[in-house]
Design a protein around this motif. Structure first.
Motif, mmCIF file in Angstrom:
data_model
loop_
_atom_site.group_PDB
_atom_site.id
_atom_site.type_symbol
_atom_site.label_atom_id
_atom_site.label_comp_id
_atom_site.label_asym_id
_atom_site.label_seq_id
_atom_site.Cartn_x
_atom_site.Cartn_y
_atom_site.Cartn_z
ATOM 1 N N GLY A 141 51.333 -34.297 86.390
ATOM 2 C CA GLY A 141 50.292 -34.114 85.565
ATOM 3 C C GLY A 141 50.204 -33.685 84.208
ATOM 4 N N ASP A 142 51.387 -33.258 83.707
ATOM 5 C CA ASP A 142 52.006 -33.001 82.230
ATOM 6 C C ASP A 142 51.129 -31.806 81.971
ATOM 7 O OD1 ASP A 142 53.412 -32.863 80.153
ATOM 8 O OD2 ASP A 142 51.882 -34.047 78.933
ATOM 9 N N TYR A 143 50.755 -31.144 82.900
ATOM 10 C CA TYR A 143 49.728 -29.897 82.826
ATOM 11 C C TYR A 143 48.424 -30.080 82.157
ATOM 12 C CZ TYR A 143 54.189 -27.537 84.118
ATOM 13 O OH TYR A 143 55.405 -27.329 84.925
ATOM 14 N N GLY A 144 48.139 -31.139 81.911
ATOM 15 C CA GLY A 144 46.990 -31.666 81.055
ATOM 16 C C GLY A 144 47.103 -31.522 79.723
ATOM 17 N N ASN A 145 46.286 -32.048 78.827
ATOM 18 C CA ASN A 145 46.254 -31.906 77.486
ATOM 19 C C ASN A 145 44.805 -31.155 76.811
ATOM 20 O OD1 ASN A 145 48.463 -33.822 77.046
ATOM 21 N ND2 ASN A 145 46.913 -35.575 77.662
ATOM 22 N N ALA A 146 45.481 -30.697 75.789
ATOM 23 C CA ALA A 146 44.172 -29.582 75.334
ATOM 24 C C ALA A 146 43.139 -30.256 74.784
ATOM 25 C CB ALA A 146 44.897 -28.660 74.337
ATOM 26 N N GLY A 147 41.770 -30.014 75.128
ATOM 27 C CA GLY A 147 40.652 -30.609 74.826
ATOM 28 C C GLY A 147 40.026 -29.855 73.621
ATOM 29 N N SER A 148 38.714 -30.523 73.466
ATOM 30 C CA SER A 148 37.869 -30.161 72.413
ATOM 31 C C SER A 148 36.941 -29.194 73.227
ATOM 32 C CB SER A 148 37.231 -31.206 71.789
ATOM 33 O OG SER A 148 36.293 -31.869 72.619
ATOM 34 N N GLY A 149 36.102 -28.616 72.261
ATOM 35 C CA GLY A 149 35.162 -27.531 72.857
ATOM 36 C C GLY A 149 33.788 -28.602 72.584
ATOM 37 N N GLY A 162 26.939 -26.706 61.223
ATOM 38 C CA GLY A 162 26.539 -26.542 62.615
ATOM 39 C C GLY A 162 27.425 -27.179 63.671
ATOM 40 N N ASP A 163 28.300 -27.589 63.098
ATOM 41 C CA ASP A 163 29.504 -28.274 64.193
ATOM 42 C C ASP A 163 30.186 -27.088 64.854
ATOM 43 O OD1 ASP A 163 29.149 -31.003 63.597
ATOM 44 O OD2 ASP A 163 30.718 -31.394 62.547
ATOM 45 N N VAL A 164 30.519 -27.168 66.284
ATOM 46 C CA VAL A 164 31.218 -26.299 66.969
ATOM 47 C C VAL A 164 32.210 -26.867 67.725
ATOM 48 C CG1 VAL A 164 29.350 -24.436 67.242
ATOM 49 C CG2 VAL A 164 29.053 -26.266 68.569
ATOM 50 N N ASN A 165 32.912 -27.949 67.062
ATOM 51 C CA ASN A 165 33.752 -28.530 67.820
ATOM 52 C C ASN A 165 35.082 -28.003 68.280
ATOM 53 O OD1 ASN A 165 32.680 -31.069 67.420
ATOM 54 N ND2 ASN A 165 33.145 -31.159 65.573
ATOM 55 N N GLY A 166 35.218 -26.545 67.710
ATOM 56 C CA GLY A 166 36.487 -25.755 67.982
ATOM 57 C C GLY A 166 36.020 -24.952 69.368
ATOM 58 N N GLN A 167 34.984 -24.707 69.596
ATOM 59 C CA GLN A 167 34.671 -23.983 70.660
ATOM 60 C C GLN A 167 35.178 -24.120 72.058
ATOM 61 O OE1 GLN A 167 33.000 -21.214 70.894
ATOM 62 N NE2 GLN A 167 32.537 -20.887 72.926
ATOM 63 N N GLY A 168 36.089 -23.225 72.224
ATOM 64 C CA GLY A 168 36.879 -23.202 73.883
ATOM 65 C C GLY A 168 38.212 -23.938 73.537
ATOM 66 N N VAL A 169 38.539 -24.600 72.387
ATOM 67 C CA VAL A 169 39.927 -25.270 72.489
ATOM 68 C C VAL A 169 41.087 -24.517 73.009
ATOM 69 C CG1 VAL A 169 41.594 -26.200 70.674
ATOM 70 C CG2 VAL A 169 39.053 -26.765 70.518
ATOM 71 N N GLY A 170 41.579 -25.021 73.847
ATOM 72 C CA GLY A 170 42.930 -24.409 74.162
ATOM 73 C C GLY A 170 42.666 -23.200 74.822
ATOM 74 N N GLY A 171 41.420 -22.928 75.385
ATOM 75 C CA GLY A 171 41.086 -21.560 75.860
ATOM 76 C C GLY A 171 41.377 -20.455 75.272
ATOM 77 N N LYS A 172 41.533 -20.490 73.903
ATOM 78 C CA LYS A 172 41.656 -19.533 73.036
ATOM 79 C C LYS A 172 40.761 -19.209 71.899
ATOM 80 C CE LYS A 172 46.823 -19.809 74.442
ATOM 81 N NZ LYS A 172 48.182 -19.994 73.833
ATOM 82 N N TRP A 197 46.590 -13.885 94.315
ATOM 83 C CA TRP A 197 47.240 -15.051 93.568
ATOM 84 C C TRP A 197 46.720 -15.290 92.353
ATOM 85 C CZ3 TRP A 197 50.225 -18.328 96.394
ATOM 86 C CH2 TRP A 197 50.323 -18.266 97.914
ATOM 87 N N PRO A 198 47.744 -15.528 91.387
ATOM 88 C CA PRO A 198 47.634 -15.617 89.957
ATOM 89 C C PRO A 198 46.333 -16.580 89.538
ATOM 90 C CG PRO A 198 49.963 -15.501 90.080
ATOM 91 C CD PRO A 198 49.380 -15.583 91.717
ATOM 92 N N ILE A 199 45.575 -16.344 88.747
ATOM 93 C CA ILE A 199 44.581 -17.387 88.325
ATOM 94 C C ILE A 199 44.605 -17.923 86.769
ATOM 95 C CG2 ILE A 199 43.082 -16.719 90.308
ATOM 96 C CD1 ILE A 199 41.486 -15.156 88.261
ATOM 97 N N TYR A 200 44.206 -19.123 86.649
ATOM 98 C CA TYR A 200 44.113 -19.637 85.294
ATOM 99 C C TYR A 200 42.841 -20.390 84.957
ATOM 100 C CZ TYR A 200 49.079 -19.387 86.976
ATOM 101 O OH TYR A 200 50.189 -19.187 87.249
ATOM 102 N N THR A 201 42.831 -20.769 83.464
ATOM 103 C CA THR A 201 41.556 -21.830 83.421
ATOM 104 C C THR A 201 42.388 -23.077 82.948
ATOM 105 O OG1 THR A 201 41.532 -20.610 81.063
ATOM 106 C CG2 THR A 201 39.748 -19.970 82.512
ATOM 107 N N PHE A 202 41.630 -24.002 82.698
ATOM 108 C CA PHE A 202 42.504 -25.218 82.058
ATOM 109 C C PHE A 202 41.887 -25.452 80.608
ATOM 110 C CE2 PHE A 202 42.545 -30.343 82.881
ATOM 111 C CZ PHE A 202 43.837 -30.239 82.358
ATOM 112 N N ALA A 203 42.883 -25.991 79.946
ATOM 113 C CA ALA A 203 42.398 -26.135 78.396
ATOM 114 C C ALA A 203 41.700 -27.469 78.342
ATOM 115 C CB ALA A 203 43.871 -26.305 77.384
ATOM 116 N N GLN A 204 41.625 -28.351 79.269
ATOM 117 C CA GLN A 204 41.023 -29.673 79.068
ATOM 118 C C GLN A 204 39.413 -29.654 79.699
ATOM 119 O OE1 GLN A 204 43.178 -33.128 80.633
ATOM 120 N NE2 GLN A 204 43.031 -34.121 78.750
ATOM 121 N N ASP A 205 39.148 -28.508 80.081
ATOM 122 C CA ASP A 205 37.606 -28.136 80.490
ATOM 123 C C ASP A 205 37.073 -27.611 79.264
ATOM 124 O OD1 ASP A 205 38.048 -28.781 82.989
ATOM 125 O OD2 ASP A 205 38.015 -26.744 83.765
ATOM 126 N N LYS A 206 36.280 -28.683 78.832
ATOM 127 C CA LYS A 206 35.287 -28.293 77.421
ATOM 128 C C LYS A 206 34.177 -27.525 77.636
ATOM 129 C CE LYS A 206 37.019 -32.920 76.522
ATOM 130 N NZ LYS A 206 36.894 -34.440 76.190
#
Length: 317
Positions: free
Chosen positions: A44-52, A170-180, A279-288
């Protein structure tokens, strides 16, 4: 007396083990053959960071590089508040470009951890001529001295940035990028239209009831982690960039999530991570956006979490 002492000791030891078993790891621990994290990294390569929200892809807070020069920063001018249909009130500069904050930074005291390549993708907003427009408390505006000596604007202590892939007002393409990375609200908090608990549940049309974080993003489990006798995360380094660890959440800041085994632990890197049923929990950077479940089944080891901490749709072990 000697026999009684041994009996009491055995009873106490049994009680301690029972308490651990009750608190953590209601499921069987993964077999020894499943402990090799690298085996599924390639799948899965742990997924790729997606956009917001929007079309930008972004750098998901890539590792800073000291050799990369920072781009000249444009002045902020009079800040403004705009209403985004998905995020509510969002802070912008005088050109209407969205301002962002970075979860890896700190507000108390203010400190920026975005330099080099990171600062090229996320240009710091200069503090020199920034002023508060209507609806903004000027007392929240401040500055922090960056590593290169320049002054960066802060909002309620949080260093402010623009996103290189936001080209129009008004663009918000950075929202949520990398979960950070998140758009700034006028208060310095993350812009959010809906106020959710730290952890809650939602009904997914394909997966049923699953857990989401305070931003409405799907929460996942890594099958190679362990919960008993202590939570252990085997997602480190590059994995953690793609699967950000969910931070500590108080029991009273949850809704619909099992309370037993709801705890946080300190990872070897010093970061505190939340667990559900230990159990440790996470989010996924590719969930936009909230509702995305792009991490479901990645590498055969990542699955959304049910309210009792079980991995939804995972093969039985």
């Amino acid at each position: 007396m000697k026999t009684s002492w041994r009996s009491a000791s055995l009873v106490a030891s049994a009680a301690a083990v029972l308490a651990l078993t009750t608190a953590c790891g209601q499921e069987a621990a993964p077999s020894a053959s499943s402990q090799n994290v690298g085996a599924t990294a390639a799948a899965g390569d742990y997924g790729n960071a997606g956009s917001g929200i929007g079309s930008g892809i972004g750098n998901a807070g890539a590792s800073p590089s000291a050799s990369a020069p920072e781009s000249p920063a444009k002045s902020a001018g009079k800040l403004a508040v705009v209403t985004n249909p998905e995020l509510g009130k969002v802070l912008t500069d005088n050109a209407g470009l969205t301002l962002y904050r970075f979860d890896t930074d700190t507000a108390e005291p203010p400190k920026s951890n975005c330099d080099g390549d990171c600062a090229t993708t996320w240009p710091p907003v200069p503090a020199d001529d920034a002023s508060a427009g209507e609806g903004i408390d000027k007392a929240l505006l401040g500055e922090v001295t960056r590593a290169d000596g320049s002054k960066q604007l802060t909002i309620a202590g949080w260093p402010a940035y623009r996103y290189a892939k936001d080209v129009n007002a008004g663009d918000v393409n950075g929202q949520g990028v990398g979960g950070k990375w998140y758009a700034l609200a006028p208060t310095g908090k993350k812009a959010s239209l809906a106020s959710l608990p730290g952890l809650s549940t939602r009904e997914d049309p394909n997966l049923g009831e699953i857990v989401v974080d305070k931003n409405g993003m799907t929460v996942y489990r890594f099958l190679k982690d362990t919960a008993w006798p202590d939570p252990i995360s085997r997602c480190t380094g590059a994995c953690l960039e793609k699967w950000p660890a969910v931070g500590p959440v108080g029991a009273n800041d949850t809704k619909g999530v099992q309370k037993k085994g709801l705890m946080s632990f300190t990872r070897p890197d010093g970061v505190k991570q939340q667990t559900i049923n230990c159990w440790p929990i996470y989010t996924f950077a590719q969930d936009k956006e909230p509702g995305d479940t792009n991490g479901q089944g990645v590498g055969g080891t990542w699955y959304a979490v049910s309210p009792d901490g079980k991995p939804v749709g995972a093969p039985k072990q």
